[in-house]
Design a protein around this motif. Structure first.
Motif, PDB file in Angstrom:
ATOM      1  N   THR A 232      -3.899  -3.225  10.253  1.00  0.00           N
ATOM      2  CA  THR A 232      -4.644  -2.132  10.890  1.00  0.00           C
ATOM      3  C   THR A 232      -4.161  -1.851  12.307  1.00  0.00           C
ATOM      4  O   THR A 232      -4.684  -0.940  12.956  1.00  0.00           O
ATOM      5  CB  THR A 232      -6.148  -2.468  10.954  1.00  0.00           C
ATOM      6  OG1 THR A 232      -6.344  -3.663  11.736  1.00  0.00           O
ATOM      7  CG2 THR A 232      -6.734  -2.670   9.561  1.00  0.00           C
ATOM      8  N   ASN A 233      -3.162  -2.649  12.771  1.00  0.00           N
ATOM      9  CA  ASN A 233      -2.692  -2.526  14.160  1.00  0.00           C
ATOM     10  C   ASN A 233      -3.854  -2.654  15.130  1.00  0.00           C
ATOM     11  O   ASN A 233      -4.107  -1.778  15.946  1.00  0.00           O
ATOM     12  CB  ASN A 233      -1.946  -1.205  14.377  1.00  0.00           C
ATOM     13  CG  ASN A 233      -1.294  -1.123  15.742  1.00  0.00           C
ATOM     14  OD1 ASN A 233      -1.021  -2.145  16.369  1.00  0.00           O
ATOM     15  ND2 ASN A 233      -1.064   0.094  16.218  1.00  0.00           N
ATOM     16  N   GLU A 234      -4.563  -3.782  15.004  1.00  0.00           N
ATOM     17  CA  GLU A 234      -5.722  -4.078  15.857  1.00  0.00           C
ATOM     18  C   GLU A 234      -6.809  -3.013  15.698  1.00  0.00           C
ATOM     19  O   GLU A 234      -7.520  -2.690  16.638  1.00  0.00           O
ATOM     20  CB  GLU A 234      -5.316  -4.178  17.325  1.00  0.00           C
ATOM     21  CG  GLU A 234      -4.228  -5.191  17.594  1.00  0.00           C
ATOM     22  CD  GLU A 234      -3.768  -5.167  19.032  1.00  0.00           C
ATOM     23  OE1 GLU A 234      -4.386  -5.850  19.868  1.00  0.00           O
ATOM     24  OE2 GLU A 234      -2.790  -4.445  19.320  1.00  0.00           O
ATOM     25  N   PHE A 235      -6.948  -2.462  14.481  1.00  0.00           N
ATOM     26  CA  PHE A 235      -7.954  -1.455  14.138  1.00  0.00           C
ATOM     27  C   PHE A 235      -7.731  -0.140  14.888  1.00  0.00           C
ATOM     28  O   PHE A 235      -8.656   0.648  15.032  1.00  0.00           O
ATOM     29  CB  PHE A 235      -9.372  -1.980  14.407  1.00  0.00           C
ATOM     30  CG  PHE A 235      -9.761  -3.119  13.506  1.00  0.00           C
ATOM     31  CD1 PHE A 235     -10.420  -2.893  12.315  1.00  0.00           C
ATOM     32  CD2 PHE A 235      -9.435  -4.428  13.840  1.00  0.00           C
ATOM     33  CE1 PHE A 235     -10.756  -3.934  11.479  1.00  0.00           C
ATOM     34  CE2 PHE A 235      -9.771  -5.492  13.003  1.00  0.00           C
ATOM     35  CZ  PHE A 235     -10.438  -5.244  11.818  1.00  0.00           C
ATOM     36  N   ARG A 236      -6.481   0.093  15.312  1.00  0.00           N
ATOM     37  CA  ARG A 236      -6.146   1.362  15.955  1.00  0.00           C
ATOM     38  C   ARG A 236      -5.654   2.380  14.927  1.00  0.00           C
ATOM     39  O   ARG A 236      -6.011   3.553  14.993  1.00  0.00           O
ATOM     40  CB  ARG A 236      -5.079   1.135  17.033  1.00  0.00           C
ATOM     41  CG  ARG A 236      -5.603   0.366  18.248  1.00  0.00           C
ATOM     42  CD  ARG A 236      -4.563   0.356  19.369  1.00  0.00           C
ATOM     43  NE  ARG A 236      -5.103  -0.206  20.598  1.00  0.00           N
ATOM     44  CZ  ARG A 236      -4.937  -1.461  20.979  1.00  0.00           C
ATOM     45  NH1 ARG A 236      -4.252  -2.297  20.218  1.00  0.00           N
ATOM     46  NH2 ARG A 236      -5.461  -1.909  22.123  1.00  0.00           N
ATOM     47  N   ASP A 237      -4.808   1.941  13.988  1.00  0.00           N
ATOM     48  CA  ASP A 237      -4.299   2.846  12.964  1.00  0.00           C
ATOM     49  C   ASP A 237      -5.340   3.090  11.874  1.00  0.00           C
ATOM     50  O   ASP A 237      -5.443   4.192  11.339  1.00  0.00           O
ATOM     51  CB  ASP A 237      -3.024   2.287  12.333  1.00  0.00           C
ATOM     52  CG  ASP A 237      -1.854   2.318  13.301  1.00  0.00           C
ATOM     53  OD1 ASP A 237      -1.994   2.923  14.387  1.00  0.00           O
ATOM     54  OD2 ASP A 237      -0.805   1.738  12.979  1.00  0.00           O
ATOM     55  N   ILE A 238      -6.082   2.055  11.510  1.00  0.00           N
ATOM     56  CA  ILE A 238      -7.134   2.165  10.487  1.00  0.00           C
ATOM     57  C   ILE A 238      -8.428   1.634  11.087  1.00  0.00           C
ATOM     58  O   ILE A 238      -8.581   0.433  11.286  1.00  0.00           O
ATOM     59  CB  ILE A 238      -6.775   1.377   9.212  1.00  0.00           C
ATOM     60  CG1 ILE A 238      -5.413   1.807   8.667  1.00  0.00           C
ATOM     61  CG2 ILE A 238      -7.847   1.583   8.144  1.00  0.00           C
ATOM     62  CD1 ILE A 238      -4.954   1.019   7.448  1.00  0.00           C
ATOM     63  N   SER A 239      -9.342   2.534  11.374  1.00  0.00           N
ATOM     64  CA  SER A 239     -10.629   2.139  11.960  1.00  0.00           C
ATOM     65  C   SER A 239     -11.796   2.441  11.035  1.00  0.00           C
ATOM     66  O   SER A 239     -12.941   2.137  11.368  1.00  0.00           O
ATOM     67  CB  SER A 239     -10.849   2.863  13.298  1.00  0.00           C
ATOM     68  OG  SER A 239     -10.788   4.271  13.120  1.00  0.00           O
TER      69      SER A 239
END
Length: 366
Positions: A232-239
């Motif tokens: 999720t890239n630290e929940f930046r790309d997929i939140s």
């Protein structure tokens, strides 16, 4: 990381990347200007960008570079273009292929032209790529290396197990003794990789907090939590938990058309298989240790007659909802958690009879 674009692009550079070279097709609007074959090195890429600037009317801010996911082969291009503050689209090859309709044959030059055509066709809907934090890249590389070593150990052990059935004990023991040192060394390497990963996590406040929140959810371990942070890239790309469920292959989709075509609603095979398998193991573990989810599973399968795998998939989604709720609320998981009350507006001019309002929270429904 991807961000939607609002720029009006005029030049489109489609790049087909291989290990030693890459093919680039440059388009001005929908007209192909030229094609070049460039060495895949930082020096050659800088020279290629300098040549582009000699084209009449060319400006880097009105140009977009597009390429497919090809692993580490794109690294030189991505880093060099990012330093130049270029607009980059780093897209899945299946997305590009499906957008072009019926296509026949392929080679590097044709593929680069197709990528440029995709950029022009979807110019108003492109999502620009931005690099991840350096620590995420390092964690991704270490995790990939760990998985490769683990798979090699598993393959060696499986081979020894199968061969031992057809050899005498002395020969089988001879084989096992000669590869025991290799297995021991790889296990030691895996242990060192795990320690390195933990040290990276502890030194980074953002990732250490995310890991604490995720692993506070029952039956979610460190390896699964690390995979979620990376993917999720630290929940930046997929939140959004729904988008993550789709990415992990646990979101069901219908397959219907008119009255004649009506199949069962199924999950898609276009997903991250590793993430799905890890969530599956977490869901299986929850049935052994979580009375709440075990009671839910029994009620749905025994009382309501639902398929076991269907209910297990719902449990996977429940775990995903809990993870995203904890991350969104920046809190640890609690079974007795109650949403905090928001102070009502007591201003008589705007709210004469204020009602108590509560924060929205993800509630697990049946």
């Amino acid at each position: 990381m991807k961000t939607p674009t609002e720029k009006k692009f005029r030049f489109f550079v489609g790049i087909d990347v291989s290990r030693d070279f890459f093919d680039a097709t440059i388009m001005h609007g929908k007209v192909v200007i030229t094609h070049q074959k460039v060495e895949n090195s930082e020096t050659a890429i800088k020279g290629f960008i300098s040549e582009l600037k000699t084209i009449k009317g060319f400006r880097l801010c009105f140009c977009v570079f597009g390429m497919e996911h090809t692993g580490i082969y794109c690294n030189f291009l991505l880093t060099t273009l990012e330093k130049k503050r270029a607009n980059i689209v780093h897209e899945n090859s299946l997305v590009i292929r499906n957008s072009l309709g019926l296509i026949r044959g392929k080679n590097d030059k044709v593929d680069s032209a197709r990528i440029a055509g995709y950029l022009y066709k979807c110019r108003d809907q492109l999502s620009l790529w931005h690099s991840k934090r350096d620590i995420i890249g390092k964690l991704c590389i270490l995790d990939s290396l760990r998985n490769k070593l683990a798979s090699q150990i598993k393959a060696l052990k499986q081979t020894e197990k199968e061969i031992s059935c057809f050899l005498d004990k002395k020969t089988s023991l001879l084989r096992s003794n000669n590869c025991a040192g290799t297995v021991l060394a790889m296990n030691k390497d895996i242990e060192e990789i795990d320690n390195t990963i933990r040290s990276f996590i502890q030194k980074d406040d953002r990732i250490s907090r995310l890991m604490e929140w995720i692993t506070s959810v029952p039956n979610i371990g460190e390896k699964t939590a690390l995979q979620i942070v990376i993917k999720t890239n630290e929940f930046r790309d997929i939140s959004d938990p729904k988008k993550f469920a789709c990415f992990a292959g646990i979101a069901p989709f219908p397959y219907e058309s008119g009255k004649s075509v009506k199949q069962k609603t199924r999950v898609s095979h276009l997903s991250d298989g590793k993430m799905k398998s890890m969530l599956h193991l977490c869901a299986m573990g929850s049935l052994r240790s979580n009375p709440e989810l075990l009671a839910y599973f029994k009620r749905k399968t025994e009382t309501d007659g639902k398929n076991g795998m269907l209910v297990l998939n719902v449990i996977r989604y429940k775990l995903v909802l809990r993870i995203f709720a904890c991350v969104k609320g920046e809190r640890m998981f609690r079974n007795d958690y109650q949403p905090k009350a928001i102070e009502p507006d007591n201003d008589p001019a705007t709210n004469n009879e204020p009602d108590q309002v509560y924060e929205k929270t993800l509630v697990l429904s049946d």
